[in-house]
Design a protein around this motif. Structure first.
Motif, PDB file in Angstrom:
ATOM      1  N   THR A  51       6.213 -18.811   3.406  1.00  0.00           N
ATOM      2  CA  THR A  51       5.328 -18.693   4.562  1.00  0.00           C
ATOM      3  C   THR A  51       3.989 -19.348   4.252  1.00  0.00           C
ATOM      4  OG1 THR A  51       4.426 -16.552   3.835  1.00  0.00           O
ATOM      5  CG2 THR A  51       6.412 -16.496   5.215  1.00  0.00           C
ATOM      6  N   LYS A  52       3.194 -19.536   5.299  1.00  0.00           N
ATOM      7  CA  LYS A  52       1.869 -20.115   5.107  1.00  0.00           C
ATOM      8  C   LYS A  52       0.978 -19.179   4.290  1.00  0.00           C
ATOM      9  CE  LYS A  52       1.791 -22.979   9.281  1.00  0.00           C
ATOM     10  NZ  LYS A  52       1.075 -23.270  10.554  1.00  0.00           N
ATOM     11  N   ILE A  53       1.177 -17.874   4.497  1.00  0.00           N
ATOM     12  CA  ILE A  53       0.355 -16.896   3.776  1.00  0.00           C
ATOM     13  C   ILE A  53       0.641 -16.969   2.279  1.00  0.00           C
ATOM     14  CG2 ILE A  53      -0.092 -14.440   3.447  1.00  0.00           C
ATOM     15  CD1 ILE A  53       0.465 -14.013   6.380  1.00  0.00           C
ATOM     16  N   SER A  54       1.908 -17.090   1.911  1.00  0.00           N
ATOM     17  CA  SER A  54       2.246 -17.178   0.492  1.00  0.00           C
ATOM     18  C   SER A  54       1.663 -18.446  -0.120  1.00  0.00           C
ATOM     19  CB  SER A  54       3.762 -17.150   0.301  1.00  0.00           C
ATOM     20  OG  SER A  54       4.368 -18.281   0.905  1.00  0.00           O
ATOM     21  N   ILE A  64      -2.051 -17.806  -0.664  1.00  0.00           N
ATOM     22  CA  ILE A  64      -2.261 -16.905  -1.805  1.00  0.00           C
ATOM     23  C   ILE A  64      -2.089 -17.655  -3.118  1.00  0.00           C
ATOM     24  CG2 ILE A  64      -1.353 -14.885  -3.014  1.00  0.00           C
ATOM     25  CD1 ILE A  64      -0.614 -13.718  -0.292  1.00  0.00           C
TER      26      ILE A  64
END
Length: 275
Positions: A101-104, A107
């Motif tokens: 995902t974009k969030i991963s 991070i």
């Protein structure tokens, strides 16, 4: 053929020269640890003769360092910090790799960017914060080592986990394994080569670190070996004979660990290539 032999000889000479350059400080430290203070000043590079040879340096350094206590402090702080870094970093890297995902991605980028922030830029605010919450003690020191050591460890695990087939994990899930079991029973054993490498990097860094313990540790009974070594360097005098003996005593455990772990690295890489 002659050119190849000449090239091989030149490379051998260069390798020997580089080895001598790197081994020279170790030679100086070991040789002078058996000399009196006067003997060090008279002949720094020579072997200790009968007039300057002494074993009393090690006896006195052992006492002055309070070696058993300071060694235990260094051992516990290094061991606990490294184990927690390995556990948290490997799990975090695995989750970041398997979660597309974009969030991963953000991070992971934050962990990579954190490596660019020098410790000197955050040490004073960090120590001030730790003082306010009463964390100027060994647990606080371990907590900070985990924070500073996790970024590089996650990046190293991240790259290694990408090469592990996801089908192994899917097969384990079909057999009824939970997500926790998949990681610790299937994935983590496959991470042995990179785990040993991460262990070596963190153990050598934490064991030899002086600046962070100096800022955090405020009681003599909590001091690590690098902090105790500072005892030999006073404002008006430097006890080089005792300092070098203490340095050799402090080097022995980490050198033994390095050579033992090095064997596991070679073994792990060889097993991986065979598979």
């Amino acid at each position: 053929m002659k050119q190849k032999r000449l090239k091989k000889v030149l490379w051998s000479i260069l390798a020997l020269f580089v080895a001598l350059v790197f081994l020279a400080p170790l030679y100086i430290a070991v040789v002078n640890s058996f000399k009196t203070q006067k003997g060090i000043y008279l002949d720094t590079l020579g072997l200790p003769g009968k007039l300057v040879f002494t074993l009393q340096n090690y006896v006195q350094a052992f006492k002055d360092l309070n070696f058993f206590n300071s060694f235990l402090n260094s051992f516990l702080i290094t061991t606990i910090s490294t184990i927690i870094i390995i556990a948290l970093s490997s799990m975090a890297a695995w989750k970041l790799v398997r979660t597309r995902t974009k969030i991963s991605g953000v991070i992971f980028f934050m962990f990579a960017a954190a490596m660019l922030v020098p410790f000197q830029a955050v040490m004073l605010p960090l120590v001030n914060l730790m003082g306010k919450i009463g964390f100027l003690n060994p647990p606080g020191l371990i907590f900070m080592y985990i924070g500073f050591g996790s970024s590089l460890s996650i990046i190293m695990y991240h790259g290694f986990i990408k090469g592990i087939p996801k089908e192994l994990e899917e097969a384990a899930i079909i057999d009824g394994c939970s997500e926790f079991q998949v990681f610790w029973l299937i994935v983590f054993p496959l991470l042995k080569p990179i785990t040993v490498t991460v262990s070596i990097l963190n153990v050598m860094w934490i064991w030899n670190d002086f600046l962070l313990p100096q800022l955090i540790i405020n009681k003599p009974k909590w001091q690590t070996l690098p902090l105790k070594m500072f005892y030999f360097f006073g404002q008006y005098s430097k006890k080089w004979n005792l300092a070098l003996a203490g340095l050799v005593l402090g080097m022995i455990p980490i050198v033994v660990f390095y050579f033992v772990a090095q064997k596991h690295i070679v073994k792990g890489v060889t097993q991986g290539s065979i598979k």
